[in-house]
Design a protein around this motif. Structure first.
Motif, PDB file in Angstrom:
ATOM      1  N   TYR A 170      -2.601  10.654 -11.749  1.00  0.00           N
ATOM      2  CA  TYR A 170      -1.701  10.164 -11.239  1.00  0.00           C
ATOM      3  C   TYR A 170      -0.430  11.128 -11.536  1.00  0.00           C
ATOM      4  N   LYS A 211       1.019   9.827  -4.242  1.00  0.00           N
ATOM      5  CA  LYS A 211       1.419  11.397  -3.383  1.00  0.00           C
ATOM      6  C   LYS A 211       2.167  10.661  -2.674  1.00  0.00           C
ATOM      7  N   ALA A 212       2.300   9.265  -1.916  1.00  0.00           N
ATOM      8  CA  ALA A 212       3.292   8.836  -0.649  1.00  0.00           C
ATOM      9  C   ALA A 212       4.374   8.827  -1.283  1.00  0.00           C
ATOM     10  N   ALA A 229      -1.119  13.895  -8.911  1.00  0.00           N
ATOM     11  CA  ALA A 229      -0.848  13.450  -7.690  1.00  0.00           C
ATOM     12  C   ALA A 229       0.556  14.016  -7.345  1.00  0.00           C
ATOM     13  N   ASN A 258       0.828  -0.761   0.355  1.00  0.00           N
ATOM     14  CA  ASN A 258       0.009   0.094  -0.143  1.00  0.00           C
ATOM     15  C   ASN A 258       1.312   1.555   0.038  1.00  0.00           C
ATOM     16  N   ALA A 259       0.130   2.750   0.135  1.00  0.00           N
ATOM     17  CA  ALA A 259       0.688   3.570   0.207  1.00  0.00           C
ATOM     18  C   ALA A 259       2.164   3.798   1.144  1.00  0.00           C
ATOM     19  N   ILE A 279      -8.436   6.326  -7.028  1.00  0.00           N
ATOM     20  CA  ILE A 279      -7.675   6.800  -6.474  1.00  0.00           C
ATOM     21  C   ILE A 279      -6.666   6.228  -5.132  1.00  0.00           C
ATOM     22  N   GLU A 280      -6.390   4.970  -5.105  1.00  0.00           N
ATOM     23  CA  GLU A 280      -5.616   3.737  -4.227  1.00  0.00           C
ATOM     24  C   GLU A 280      -4.531   4.324  -5.098  1.00  0.00           C
ATOM     25  N   HIS A 281      -4.258   4.139  -6.721  1.00  0.00           N
ATOM     26  CA  HIS A 281      -2.668   4.246  -7.152  1.00  0.00           C
ATOM     27  C   HIS A 281      -2.224   5.787  -7.165  1.00  0.00           C
ATOM     28  N   VAL A 282      -3.562   7.049  -7.245  1.00  0.00           N
ATOM     29  CA  VAL A 282      -3.102   8.232  -7.159  1.00  0.00           C
ATOM     30  C   VAL A 282      -2.701   8.331  -5.563  1.00  0.00           C
ATOM     31  N   ASN A 283      -3.047   8.030  -4.245  1.00  0.00           N
ATOM     32  CA  ASN A 283      -2.542   7.945  -3.010  1.00  0.00           C
ATOM     33  C   ASN A 283      -0.435   7.199  -2.960  1.00  0.00           C
ATOM     34  N   LYS A 284      -0.990   6.127  -3.268  1.00  0.00           N
ATOM     35  CA  LYS A 284       0.201   6.214  -4.077  1.00  0.00           C
ATOM     36  C   LYS A 284       1.387   7.251  -4.394  1.00  0.00           C
TER      37      LYS A 284
END
Length: 284
Positions: A172, A137-138, A175, A88-89, A130-135
């Protein structure tokens, strides 16, 4: 820093032709041949390290160990295929921090479900946007001030269609990704659509001999608007064919004296800088 060198190369108007490599020898040969950047092939590392297909068998530790050694073996920037970031992130943050420590110039992070598959294989699945967007950003946060180039890859074309891949690409980039990689478009027209959708974004084309994407030249892709072209498996496929032929000749004839597709021993010693270490040995 290698990441700053990569950023300078990306700022040039011409396309970057980047060979895929899978070990230190292939990286050193690419450097010797005049390439300014190399990229590790996840497919190639899985095949050469484990003898297995690119099906997510490699762990983060194994990949980082391999690509870190490659980065130390050359004086040009190395971009590493870091698959899905291995979780995950939070896992992505650790992966990115370790990539910076390893001296990498850039990383590729893709939106497949884990375990992932080669981008030109069937049966891929992708995580929610959204999950990959947060990845991403992380990853941006984790790289700090290192300048590590983050390449966001989407495999949505095969699963959800080109329009979805383009929508994901926009998300992406928003992000914080530096470069966009839409994997495995299946025609010249699809490549043109991608280029038209992102006129101000550095774009990757990935050419796999026998893969899903048309085998266009760097000049053709540059004219379309692509900034990077990976030839991800060219070295692996070439060396495997030559090695197979060498082994067949040795098996059939019991000698390799007439096998001409072989570097000389002196040439190989020069590649791995034997004379440098002989001099150091004398010094100490």
């Amino acid at each position: 820093m290698s990441s700053q060198t990569l950023r300078q190369l990306l700022a040039r108007p011409s396309i970057l032709v980047i060979p895929g490599i899978y070990d230190c020898i292939s990286a050193k040969l690419a450097e010797q041949s005049g390439f300014e950047v190399v990229a590790t092939s996840g497919f190639g590392i899985a095949a050469s390290t484990l003898g297995l297909p690119d099906y997510g068998f490699m762990t983060a530790t194994e990949v980082l160990d391999s690509v870190g050694k490659i980065a130390q073996s050359v004086n040009i920037p190395v971009i590493a295929d870091m698959d899905t970031g291995y979780g995950n992130a939070l896992n992505v943050m650790r992966t990115v921090k370790d990539a910076v420590k390893a001296g990498l110039a850039g990383v590729i992070l893709e939106d497949q479900e884990f375990p992932k598959k080669c981008g030109h294989f069937e049966g891929k699945r992708v995580i929610p946007t959204i999950e990959h967007v947060n990845k991403i950003k992380a990853a941006v946060q984790a790289r700090g001030d290192s300048g590590l180039v983050i390449i966001a890859r989407t495999d949505a074309r095969a699963v959800l269609g080109l329009d979805e891949a383009i929508q994901r690409g926009r998300a992406y980039i928003d992000a914080g990704a530096d470069v966009l990689f839409v994997e495995a478009p299946q025609s010249v027209e699809e490549l043109q659509v991608i280029a038209a959708a992102f006129p101000n974004v550095p774009l990757v084309a990935n050419i796999i001999e026998g893969g899903k994407t048309p085998q266009l030249s760097a000049a053709e892709l540059e004219k379309m608007g692509f900034k990077i072209v990976f030839f991800a498996l060219s070295t692996l496929l070439a060396v495997t064919k030559v090695m197979k032929a060498c082994l067949q000749e040795l098996k059939e004839k019991g000698t390799t004296k007439d096998f001409t597709e072989m570097m000389t021993f002196d040439e190989f010693k020069e590649l791995i800088e034997v004379s440098k270490y002989l001099d150091l040995e004398k010094q100490f």
